[in-house]
Design an enzyme around this catalytic site. Structure first.
Site, mmCIF file in Angstrom:
data_model
loop_
_atom_site.group_PDB
_atom_site.id
_atom_site.type_symbol
_atom_site.label_atom_id
_atom_site.label_comp_id
_atom_site.label_asym_id
_atom_site.label_seq_id
_atom_site.Cartn_x
_atom_site.Cartn_y
_atom_site.Cartn_z
ATOM 1 N N GLN A 188 8.368 27.333 4.996
ATOM 2 C CA GLN A 188 7.050 27.717 5.221
ATOM 3 C C GLN A 188 7.112 28.082 6.731
ATOM 4 O OE1 GLN A 188 3.466 25.220 3.930
ATOM 5 N NE2 GLN A 188 4.876 24.210 2.418
ATOM 6 N N ARG A 196 9.036 37.125 -5.924
ATOM 7 C CA ARG A 196 8.613 36.003 -6.243
ATOM 8 C C ARG A 196 7.094 36.133 -6.850
ATOM 9 N NH1 ARG A 196 9.675 30.992 -6.827
ATOM 10 N NH2 ARG A 196 11.514 31.049 -5.747
ATOM 11 N N ASP A 204 18.815 37.489 -3.298
ATOM 12 C CA ASP A 204 18.011 38.264 -2.612
ATOM 13 C C ASP A 204 18.842 38.619 -1.377
ATOM 14 O OD1 ASP A 204 17.430 36.220 -0.732
ATOM 15 O OD2 ASP A 204 15.974 35.589 -2.066
ATOM 16 N N LYS A 235 14.978 40.315 -5.002
ATOM 17 C CA LYS A 235 13.830 39.226 -5.904
ATOM 18 C C LYS A 235 12.469 39.471 -5.356
ATOM 19 C CE LYS A 235 13.757 34.901 -4.329
ATOM 20 N NZ LYS A 235 14.281 33.481 -4.236
ATOM 21 N N ASP A 259 0.955 -1.089 -0.031
ATOM 22 C CA ASP A 259 0.155 0.054 -0.004
ATOM 23 C C ASP A 259 0.908 1.265 0.067
ATOM 24 O OD1 ASP A 259 0.897 -0.129 2.471
ATOM 25 O OD2 ASP A 259 -0.546 0.029 3.582
ATOM 26 N N GLY A 260 2.299 1.165 0.030
ATOM 27 C CA GLY A 260 3.108 2.209 -0.091
ATOM 28 C C GLY A 260 3.533 2.731 1.378
ATOM 29 N N GLU A 261 3.038 2.183 2.472
ATOM 30 C CA GLU A 261 3.675 2.466 3.517
ATOM 31 C C GLU A 261 5.015 1.812 3.743
ATOM 32 O OE1 GLU A 261 1.196 1.538 6.782
ATOM 33 O OE2 GLU A 261 -0.510 3.039 6.319
ATOM 34 N N HIS A 265 16.528 27.370 6.097
ATOM 35 C CA HIS A 265 15.920 28.537 5.189
ATOM 36 C C HIS A 265 16.434 30.115 6.319
ATOM 37 C CE1 HIS A 265 14.359 31.145 2.291
ATOM 38 N NE2 HIS A 265 13.404 31.485 2.987
HETATM 39 C C1 R5P Z 1 13.954 31.241 -1.303
HETATM 40 O O1 R5P Z 1 13.783 32.298 -0.537
HETATM 41 C C2 R5P Z 1 15.270 30.601 -1.012
HETATM 42 O O2 R5P Z 1 16.482 31.171 -0.522
HETATM 43 C C3 R5P Z 1 15.669 30.205 -2.490
HETATM 44 O O3 R5P Z 1 16.024 31.538 -3.166
HETATM 45 C C4 R5P Z 1 14.414 29.705 -3.222
HETATM 46 O O4 R5P Z 1 14.139 28.464 -2.780
HETATM 47 C C5 R5P Z 1 15.054 28.971 -4.725
HETATM 48 O O5 R5P Z 1 13.827 28.514 -5.517
HETATM 49 P P1 R5P Z 1 13.790 28.331 -7.009
HETATM 50 O O6 R5P Z 1 15.129 27.643 -7.275
HETATM 51 O O7 R5P Z 1 12.643 27.791 -7.296
HETATM 52 O O8 R5P Z 1 13.788 29.792 -7.492
#
Ligand code: R5P
Length: 281
Positions: free
Chosen positions: A89, A185, A159, A183, A33-35, A121
């Protein structure tokens, strides 16, 4: 004993060699089942689980490894998450959304005494764990494969969030200047890059970021640098997630070299973060 996740075999083996810890031969089993199920041999008093959570399945596997290590007799479990999925996130951007980084951090906390994670991050995600958790800063190691003779090198972050990483690579390289772009997004795989007024013509540029996911951030940055007649362009990241056709995006944009670490095992993972983890253990 080092207990590797299935997505972190190479790094776990390097770490075991680096630290003289034994390396567990974990059995990974998948049901129809994938588990999944793991079987961990007796780890001794201290188990060090090393597992990047690159997929949802890898998250579950990490929880299973922690639990199995305790069941097999470990008194102490240290969890090394070389790449922590969901760390981007780190806030609820709209009402009704979860703070996913906190949710996964809480789950990981239940099975461990301590957490180490490589260049998350933002370092603040470590505060989401309910046990002691520390970031390991390993970006400086990305300077290792760079040639000694870069021409008037510029270390650039796409960024302002990644300036510290670009600075760490410049410091480890030993010379060069640091700058950053702005940057915006636009969607999951579209970004707009606003260049700085740094003069890049004839210079070798290393663009440094924490993650390359779709490659759109790096692709746009490379396009700007090509337009402005940079000499050589290398992109370097700690976590080479490289989803979908990201590697093709970078190649088509005109990159000369892609460098990543082994927090995620990809063909570009030429740099090992094992020494940095060994120092922190
Ligand atoms: C976002 O703030 C991260 O520092 C990266 O810049 C980001 O995850 C890069 O994502 P992608 O390669 O999809 O542009």
């Amino acid at each position: 004993m080092i207990v590797p996740g299935s997505a972190s075999q190479e790094l776990a083996a390097t770490l075991a060699a680096e630290t003289d810890h034994a390396l567990a031969a974990v059995d990974f089993h998948r049901f129809p089942d994938g588990e999944t199920k793991v079987t961990v041999p007796e780890p001794g008093d201290h188990a060090v689980v090393v597992a990047s959570t690159v997929t949802d399945r890898a998250h579950v596997e990490l929880l299973q490894l922690q639990d199995a290590a305790r069941e097999a007799g470990a008194d102490r479990v240290t969890t090394v998450v070389p790449y922590m999925g969901y760390a981007r996130q780190d806030k609820a951007f709209e009402s009704g959304e979860p703070i996913s980084a906190r949710a996964v951090a809480r789950a990981i906390s239940t099975g461990t005494d301590r957490v180490l994670t490589v260049d998350p991050h933002v370092d603040a995600v470590c505060d989401f764990f309910e046990v002691p958790a520390e970031p390991i800063h390993a970006a400086g190691r990305l300077a290792e494969p760079l040639p000694d003779d870069l021409a008037d090198p510029l270390f650039l972050s796409p960024d302002d969030g990644a300036i510290d990483l670009a600075t760490a690579v410049r410091d480890a390289y030993g010379r060069g200047t640091v700058d950053y772009f702005e940057k915006t997004r636009l969607s999951g795989d579209e970004v707009e890059i606003e260049p700085s007024d740094a003069d890049v013509a004839g210079r070798d540029v290393a663009v440094v970021d924490d993650i390359i996911a779709t490659g759109s951030t790096m692709g746009e940055s490379i396009a700007v640098l090509r337009d402005r007649e940079a000499a050589g362009i290398c992109v370097a990241c700690v976590h080479p997630l490289l989803v979908g056709n990201a590697r093709t995006t970078l190649a088509r944009a005109g990159v000369d070299r892609v460098v990543g670490t082994d927090t995620i095992e990809r063909p570009v993972s030429d740099v090992s973060v094992a020494p940095a983890i060994a120092d922190a253990l």
